[in-house]
Design a protein around this motif. Sequence first.
Motif, PDB file in Angstrom:
ATOM      1  N   SER A 227      -6.051   2.766   1.450  1.00 43.85           N
ATOM      2  CA  SER A 227      -6.539   1.718   2.332  1.00 43.85           C
ATOM      3  C   SER A 227      -8.012   1.413   2.056  1.00 43.85           C
ATOM      4  O   SER A 227      -8.404   0.243   1.962  1.00 43.85           O
ATOM      5  CB  SER A 227      -6.354   2.130   3.793  1.00 43.85           C
ATOM      6  OG  SER A 227      -6.866   1.144   4.645  1.00 43.85           O
ATOM      7  N   LEU A 228      -8.814   2.440   1.899  1.00 39.20           N
ATOM      8  CA  LEU A 228     -10.238   2.257   1.615  1.00 39.20           C
ATOM      9  C   LEU A 228     -10.449   1.588   0.263  1.00 39.20           C
ATOM     10  O   LEU A 228     -11.263   0.658   0.133  1.00 39.20           O
ATOM     11  CB  LEU A 228     -10.964   3.606   1.656  1.00 39.20           C
ATOM     12  CG  LEU A 228     -12.463   3.572   1.401  1.00 39.20           C
ATOM     13  CD1 LEU A 228     -13.180   2.760   2.474  1.00 39.20           C
ATOM     14  CD2 LEU A 228     -13.005   4.995   1.357  1.00 39.20           C
ATOM     15  N   ILE A 229      -9.700   2.015  -0.737  1.00 37.14           N
ATOM     16  CA  ILE A 229      -9.821   1.414  -2.074  1.00 37.14           C
ATOM     17  C   ILE A 229      -9.418  -0.049  -2.033  1.00 37.14           C
ATOM     18  O   ILE A 229     -10.104  -0.910  -2.607  1.00 37.14           O
ATOM     19  CB  ILE A 229      -8.973   2.199  -3.101  1.00 37.14           C
ATOM     20  CG1 ILE A 229      -9.592   3.576  -3.329  1.00 37.14           C
ATOM     21  CG2 ILE A 229      -8.840   1.427  -4.413  1.00 37.14           C
ATOM     22  CD1 ILE A 229      -8.696   4.538  -4.089  1.00 37.14           C
ATOM     23  N   VAL A 230      -8.317  -0.364  -1.366  1.00 37.49           N
ATOM     24  CA  VAL A 230      -7.865  -1.757  -1.273  1.00 37.49           C
ATOM     25  C   VAL A 230      -8.913  -2.607  -0.553  1.00 37.49           C
ATOM     26  O   VAL A 230      -9.229  -3.716  -0.994  1.00 37.49           O
ATOM     27  CB  VAL A 230      -6.481  -1.853  -0.591  1.00 37.49           C
ATOM     28  CG1 VAL A 230      -6.134  -3.288  -0.229  1.00 37.49           C
ATOM     29  CG2 VAL A 230      -5.403  -1.250  -1.506  1.00 37.49           C
ATOM     30  N   LYS A 231      -9.472  -2.096   0.529  1.00 31.54           N
ATOM     31  CA  LYS A 231     -10.527  -2.832   1.237  1.00 31.54           C
ATOM     32  C   LYS A 231     -11.696  -3.130   0.313  1.00 31.54           C
ATOM     33  O   LYS A 231     -12.238  -4.247   0.319  1.00 31.54           O
ATOM     34  CB  LYS A 231     -11.017  -2.044   2.453  1.00 31.54           C
ATOM     35  CG  LYS A 231     -10.072  -2.082   3.620  1.00 31.54           C
ATOM     36  CD  LYS A 231     -10.592  -1.269   4.788  1.00 31.54           C
ATOM     37  CE  LYS A 231      -9.550  -1.216   5.892  1.00 31.54           C
ATOM     38  NZ  LYS A 231      -9.916  -0.321   6.990  1.00 31.54           N
TER      39      LYS A 231
ATOM     40  N   GLN B  54      -5.034   6.792   3.731  1.00 36.89           N
ATOM     41  CA  GLN B  54      -6.432   6.512   4.045  1.00 36.89           C
ATOM     42  C   GLN B  54      -7.221   6.173   2.777  1.00 36.89           C
ATOM     43  O   GLN B  54      -8.005   5.225   2.768  1.00 36.89           O
ATOM     44  CB  GLN B  54      -7.085   7.712   4.753  1.00 36.89           C
ATOM     45  CG  GLN B  54      -6.502   8.026   6.096  1.00 36.89           C
ATOM     46  CD  GLN B  54      -5.235   8.896   6.030  1.00 36.89           C
ATOM     47  OE1 GLN B  54      -4.715   9.208   4.972  1.00 36.89           O
ATOM     48  NE2 GLN B  54      -4.735   9.271   7.197  1.00 36.89           N
ATOM     49  N   THR B  55      -6.997   6.947   1.726  1.00 35.56           N
ATOM     50  CA  THR B  55      -7.707   6.700   0.465  1.00 35.56           C
ATOM     51  C   THR B  55      -7.330   5.341  -0.108  1.00 35.56           C
ATOM     52  O   THR B  55      -8.201   4.556  -0.500  1.00 35.56           O
ATOM     53  CB  THR B  55      -7.398   7.825  -0.551  1.00 35.56           C
ATOM     54  OG1 THR B  55      -7.861   9.066  -0.004  1.00 35.56           O
ATOM     55  CG2 THR B  55      -8.061   7.570  -1.886  1.00 35.56           C
TER      56      THR B  55
ATOM     57  N   GLN C  59       0.807  -1.211   0.000  1.00 35.40           N
ATOM     58  CA  GLN C  59       0.000   0.000   0.000  1.00 35.40           C
ATOM     59  C   GLN C  59       0.849   1.273   0.000  1.00 35.40           C
ATOM     60  O   GLN C  59       0.460   2.277  -0.595  1.00 35.40           O
ATOM     61  CB  GLN C  59      -0.988  -0.013   1.160  1.00 35.40           C
ATOM     62  CG  GLN C  59      -2.086  -1.040   0.937  1.00 35.40           C
ATOM     63  CD  GLN C  59      -3.219  -0.936   1.945  1.00 35.40           C
ATOM     64  OE1 GLN C  59      -3.599   0.158   2.347  1.00 35.40           O
ATOM     65  NE2 GLN C  59      -3.763  -2.075   2.343  1.00 35.40           N
ATOM     66  N   LYS C  60       2.004   1.224   0.625  1.00 30.29           N
ATOM     67  CA  LYS C  60       2.890   2.396   0.626  1.00 30.29           C
ATOM     68  C   LYS C  60       3.312   2.732  -0.796  1.00 30.29           C
ATOM     69  O   LYS C  60       3.308   3.904  -1.194  1.00 30.29           O
ATOM     70  CB  LYS C  60       4.121   2.131   1.504  1.00 30.29           C
ATOM     71  CG  LYS C  60       5.056   3.307   1.586  1.00 30.29           C
ATOM     72  CD  LYS C  60       6.236   3.008   2.490  1.00 30.29           C
ATOM     73  CE  LYS C  60       7.173   4.203   2.545  1.00 30.29           C
ATOM     74  NZ  LYS C  60       8.329   3.945   3.391  1.00 30.29           N
TER      75      LYS C  60
END
Length: 152
Positions: free
Chosen positions: A67-71, A64-65, A52-53
């Motif tokens: 992380s939300l997209i990956v979820k 945050q963005t 994610q980094k």
Amino acid sequence: MDREARRNAFLYCKFRDEQYALYDAYAKENGILMNTFLVANALFYAKEGMNQKNICQVTHQSKQTVSLIVKNLLREGYACLEEDPQDKRNKIVKFTKEGWEYFRRPVRHITQSEDRAMALFTKEEQERLVQLSRKFTENLKKLVRGEETGEE
């Protein structure tokens, strides 16, 4: 700063905004949010996946963005997580077969369109466009951060 510089800055930013709007509309036409499309594009061309980094760095989006997209990609079955062999604390995000199938056409179409649009320039024009765009971005970053550019 002279009038011509203000006019050219306006035009350059107008064209940039028009490009962004084009990407946004294209993503929406394909049922994809723009930020998700940026992440999908990065993952599509990272055959081994990315943590994610790295996705944040490549797409210029916040943790945050991303992380939300990956979820959401995980929940929809378009992505999976694998352990990073170099760092067991990190997870690698990869497309599933369904993710490849879902994103292949829109990602390839936009990439091929970008490549073809660039190919309409001569080699010299291509190099100049890239060079000047890079320089404008660097100057803008410094000025937004309150740093001097050393340019006149």
